[in-house]
Design a protein around this motif. Structure first.
Motif: not given
Length: 378
Positions: A5-15, A50-56, A121-124, A359-362
């Motif tokens: 399980e990887v529970r989502i604790s926060d989602i931050t948006v950067f415009a 504390g793991a992070e994932g990034w999307g665009e 989420l895929h990255d996370l 060649d790294r995770p996510g």
């Protein structure tokens, strides 16, 4: 990943507004320019450990109803409250919740906003489990991808210069935007083919034509040897595209017509295309784009990979998917041609007509928080 399980604790948006090297226009208008930059929205999803994932997301009102403002507010005010505490690994449940909060209408309901969350989420998941996207899809990792050279100008002489430049720099394909000045389009096709006769030739009209105009131009394309005619008619005109296919031997590709797997099914039923353009942003993320690509393959259709000046984050995510789907033609991931800089600290390396993927995770990118702050949309 049974039991994980990887529970989502926060989602931050950067415009953000990313600086551009040159202006970029399609038949519908300008989607970014040097004076104002290009609108992008980055999303960071953090897990409870504390793991992070990034999307665009790369919104533009020139090609859909979503804008940077609507993408940011949709994620921050509607998707984030509903997703906090959810298990990121259960992507099916995540998409069900997103579709409950923002209902699909004629289309899938703010797919560009949802795409940024899905990508993050895929990255996370990959970062939390130590697995690359290819590993998550049970596919082999491929470290590189071929890129096409985008030509967007109403001037045949400039188009010829750009095609020559593409050939000299080792690109395998060109993507030529049509409809900026329909009267000049035939001359532009001639100029590009003359300067780069051996490159894969993708002519993209972005819905610029009527059926009569498209048939006439397709006849010219047949004589020249254009490889594919992309989205010549309005997005909702499936039967017009089917009629065009009956009147030309040039393969017809659909882009703006296909945002969901349901759209693709309708296009298949109408026999409206030979090829489908896979884009992560328009298809609601990696999940939806992968589903469309696999369905198109099963239907015997060709696949092309595309984007809209995504930064290296979106480029890397898209390229991993295109490799997984077995797309071999040069991908229209044209961000490096147009963007001066982006917030990616470590990511894919671009060498003209090719990209080497991390060649790294996510997704494999590392984001600079300092650059994020420097590019904040004002």
């Amino acid at each position: 990943m049974e039991g994980l399980e990887v529970r989502i604790s926060d989602i931050t948006v950067f415009a953000l507004s990313l600086p551009m090297k040159q202006d970029f226009a399609i038949s519908g208008g300008t989607v970014g320019d040097k004076s104002r930059g290009a609108p992008h929205v980055y999303v960071r999803v953090t897990s409870d450990d504390g793991a992070e994932g990034w999307g665009e997301a790369r919104p533009s009102p020139r090609w859909s109803y979503e804008t940077p403002e609507t993408v940011a507010s949709t994620i921050d005010r509607y998707l984030k409250p509903a997703l906090l505490g959810m298990d990121a690994v259960d992507l099916q449940a995540v998409h069900s919740i997103m579709n409950r909060e923002i209902k699909p209408g004629y289309g899938s309901g703010q797919p560009i906003a949802k795409a940024a969350v899905d990508m993050a989420l895929h990255d996370l998941i990959g970062c939390a489990t130590g697995r690359r996207l290819a590993d998550m899809w049970f596919a082999g990792f491929r470290p590189g991808i071929s890129l096409s050279y985008l030509i967007s100008t109403p001037d045949p002489a400039e188009a010829e210069r750009k095609a020559s430049d593409a050939k000299r720099k080792g690109y395998r394909g060109v993507d030529v935007k049509l409809g900026l000045d329909p009267a000049a389009d035939a001359d532009i096709l001639e100029a590009v083919k003359g300067a780069a006769p051996d490159l894969f030739f993708r002519a993209d009209a972005n819905q610029a034509y009527t059926l009569q105009q498209a048939v006439k131009l397709a006849k010219r394309m047949e004589r020249l040897g254009v490889d594919v005619f992309e989205q010549p008619l309005r997005a909702n005109d499936l039967f017009g595209h089917a009629e065009l296919r009956r009147k030309t031997s040039v393969p017809v590709a659909l882009d703006e017509s296909i945002w969901t797997a349901g759209d693709l099914v309708q296009a298949i039923r109408a026999e409206a295309c030979d090829t489908v353009v896979v884009k992560v942003t328009k298809m609601g993320g990696l999940s939806g784009a992968k589903r469309c690509g696999e369905l198109a393959r099963e239907a015997g259709l060709g696949l092309l990979g595309g984007g809209l000046t995504e930064s290296r984050l979106g480029l890397a995510a898209s390229a991993h998917l295109f490799n997984c789907l077995g797309i071999t033609e040069p991908a229209d991931l044209n961000g490096p041609l147009f963007l001066e800089d982006d917030p990616v600290e470590e990511g894919p390396t671009i060498d003209e007509g090719s990209a080497t993927l991390p060649d790294r995770p996510g997704i494999g990118c590392r984001i600079s928080t300092d650059k994020l702050q420097a590019f904040f949309l004002k």
